[in-house]
Design a protein around this motif. Structure first.
Motif, short mmCIF file in Angstrom:
data_model
loop_
_atom_site.label_atom_id
_atom_site.label_comp_id
_atom_site.label_asym_id
_atom_site.label_seq_id
_atom_site.Cartn_x
_atom_site.Cartn_y
_atom_site.Cartn_z
N GLN A 165 37.05 -10.60 71.52
CA GLN A 165 37.06 -10.82 72.87
C GLN A 165 35.99 -11.94 73.49
N ARG A 166 34.80 -12.02 72.87
CA ARG A 166 33.88 -13.07 73.03
C ARG A 166 34.52 -14.21 73.09
N ALA A 167 34.97 -14.43 71.90
CA ALA A 167 35.74 -15.95 71.54
C ALA A 167 36.57 -16.14 72.37
N TYR A 168 37.49 -15.39 72.90
CA TYR A 168 38.64 -15.48 73.91
C TYR A 168 38.08 -15.90 75.23
N TRP A 169 36.98 -15.16 75.57
CA TRP A 169 36.30 -15.30 76.74
C TRP A 169 35.56 -16.74 77.03
N GLY A 170 34.89 -16.94 75.80
CA GLY A 170 34.31 -18.36 75.76
C GLY A 170 35.38 -19.50 75.90
N LEU A 171 36.55 -19.36 75.44
CA LEU A 171 37.55 -20.25 75.51
C LEU A 171 38.56 -20.31 76.79
N ARG A 172 38.10 -19.23 77.83
CA ARG A 172 38.71 -19.12 79.15
C ARG A 172 40.14 -18.58 78.98
N GLU A 173 40.55 -17.70 77.71
CA GLU A 173 41.89 -17.15 77.32
C GLU A 173 41.58 -15.85 78.01
N TYR A 174 41.68 -15.64 79.22
CA TYR A 174 41.22 -14.62 79.84
C TYR A 174 42.44 -13.45 79.76
N ALA A 177 41.64 -12.18 76.07
CA ALA A 177 40.52 -11.19 76.11
C ALA A 177 40.73 -9.97 76.78
N ASN A 178 41.31 -9.83 77.76
CA ASN A 178 41.71 -8.47 78.49
C ASN A 178 42.63 -7.55 77.47
N ALA A 179 43.55 -8.31 76.83
CA ALA A 179 44.52 -7.57 75.82
C ALA A 179 43.45 -6.96 74.64
N VAL A 180 42.67 -7.65 74.26
CA VAL A 180 41.61 -7.09 73.10
C VAL A 180 40.82 -5.94 73.72
N SER A 181 40.24 -6.31 75.03
CA SER A 181 39.57 -5.35 75.73
C SER A 181 40.17 -3.98 75.98
N ASP A 182 41.59 -4.11 76.66
CA ASP A 182 42.39 -2.96 76.73
C ASP A 182 42.56 -2.20 75.51
N GLU A 183 42.53 -2.88 74.20
CA GLU A 183 43.01 -2.03 73.03
C GLU A 183 41.77 -1.55 72.61
N LEU A 184 40.70 -2.21 72.73
CA LEU A 184 39.34 -1.61 72.23
C LEU A 184 39.11 -0.23 73.28
N LEU A 185 39.32 -0.24 74.58
CA LEU A 185 39.06 0.71 75.26
C LEU A 185 40.01 1.77 74.86
N THR A 186 41.27 1.69 74.38
CA THR A 186 42.21 2.75 73.87
C THR A 186 41.48 3.34 72.64
N ARG A 187 41.08 2.54 71.80
CA ARG A 187 40.45 2.94 70.47
C ARG A 187 39.36 3.83 70.69
N TYR A 188 38.39 3.06 71.46
CA TYR A 188 37.05 3.81 71.42
C TYR A 188 36.72 4.00 73.02
N PRO A 189 37.23 4.84 73.69
CA PRO A 189 37.21 5.14 75.08
C PRO A 189 35.93 5.65 75.60
N ARG A 200 32.35 -5.96 82.35
CA ARG A 200 31.74 -7.22 82.58
C ARG A 200 32.94 -8.11 82.66
N LEU A 201 33.90 -8.11 81.77
CA LEU A 201 35.18 -8.99 81.73
C LEU A 201 35.82 -8.82 83.25
N HIS A 202 36.07 -7.66 83.66
CA HIS A 202 36.74 -7.23 84.80
C HIS A 202 36.02 -7.87 86.08
N ALA A 203 34.72 -7.40 85.85
CA ALA A 203 33.83 -8.23 86.82
C ALA A 203 33.73 -9.70 87.35
N ASP A 204 33.71 -10.24 86.01
CA ASP A 204 34.07 -11.78 86.05
C ASP A 204 35.12 -12.29 86.74
N GLN A 205 36.22 -11.58 86.13
CA GLN A 205 37.47 -11.84 86.71
C GLN A 205 37.66 -11.54 88.33
N ALA A 206 37.07 -10.55 88.82
CA ALA A 206 36.98 -10.28 90.11
C ALA A 206 36.30 -11.35 91.04
#
Length: 288
Positions: A165-174, A177-189, A200-206
């Motif tokens: 997620q960090r790497a995608y974020w750094g490459l601006r492949e948002y 990054a969101n897809a990984v974040s959503d999957e992590l939230l599903t696995r580790y809610p 932090r990712l959603h705040a940055d996008q907003a």
């Protein structure tokens, strides 16, 4: 010799700073890192002094058992000099460097291990993690993506996912990054770290979306509405009322604005005149 479960154990025993930075060991490290190191190194390098190899192997294992990473690194550095062609030594040294937070040195050790043994998948994964920590995102992604899709352990997938997620974020492949974040939230809610980075990712996008809105339509009712909401959140009710009134002059039929105006009026004053004005705003909202 390399153990992914050890990597996970190390990660679990440290306090995490923004972007998965490791700060300090808080509890014991599993000392399996150097398990059977002396025997494997000696068998692979018959031309060097067996006694020296055994000595530094024991020192590395004892240092790890005592959580003395500096001493373990020193012993493994000596072993790497004595047996430069043994991949396991470089891999173990890289693991110690990683745990100390020396990601550049760790990456170098993992790269050397892979030169000697290209099938050392754990070293490849750890190299990807170190590259992500170093901000070398373009190099990290090809190593982290397959590891995340087929993790050796469900819990270790968490660490890999955060780094990817960090790497995608750094490459601006948002989107990725969101897809990984959503999957992590599903696995580790309920995982605080996963929740933190998702927010932090959603705040940055907003924030980026708001900047784009301001650039594209700086005088629009939508920019003024955002400004009014900020004033309201800061309890600058007079400024918020002024902005909502300007919006309604621009677009009297914009849904929700009359309601927001009425709410702020009630918050701004308890006078009867203000309550009457708020009631008119609520009625106007119902009439839309």
């Amino acid at each position: 010799v390399l153990s992914l479960r050890l990597v996970f154990a190390m990660h679990k025993t440290v306090k995490v700073l923004p972007m998965v930075k490791l700060r300090a060991l808080q509890s014991c490290l599993i000392c399996a890192l150097g398990l059977s190191l002396g025997l494997s190194v000696a068998a692979a390098s018959q031309e060097v002094d067996r006694a020296e190899i055994d000595r530094y192997s024991r020192e590395a294992e004892e240092a790890l058992a005592n959580k003395n990473l500096q001493k373990a690194a020193t012993a493994l550095e000596k072993l790497a000099q004595l047996t430069p062609n043994v991949a396991e030594v470089h891999g173990n040294l890289g693991m110690v460097y990683y745990t100390e937070g020396q990601y550049s040195k760790a990456a170098g050790s993992f790269q050397q291990a892979l030169k000697l043994d290209s099938k050392m998948t754990t070293a490849e994964l750890m190299l990807g993690i170190c590259l992500a920590e170093l901000g070398r995102h373009k190099e990290a992604v090809p190593l982290l993506e397959p590891a995340y899709q087929h993790p050796p352990d469900p819990e270790i997938a968490r660490l890999i996912g955060l780094e990817l997620q960090r790497a995608y974020w750094g490459l601006r492949e948002y989107a990725k990054a969101n897809a990984v974040s959503d999957e992590l939230l599903t696995r580790y809610p309920k995982d605080p770290e996963v929740l933190y980075y998702a927010s932090r990712l959603h705040a940055d996008q907003a924030l980026r979306s708001m900047f784009q809105l301001i650039r594209e339509a700086p005088e629009s009712s939508w920019v003024r509405r955002a400004r009014a909401e900020v004033f309201e959140s800061q309890r600058d009710y007079d400024l918020a009322i002024k902005e909502y009134q300007i919006i309604l002059r621009m677009d009297p039929q914009l849904p929700g604005v009359n309601f927001q105006l009425g709410r702020v009026l009630l918050l701004s004053s308890e006078s009867e005149a203000t309550r009457n004005e708020a009631m008119k705003a609520f009625e106007a909202e119902l009439a839309i």
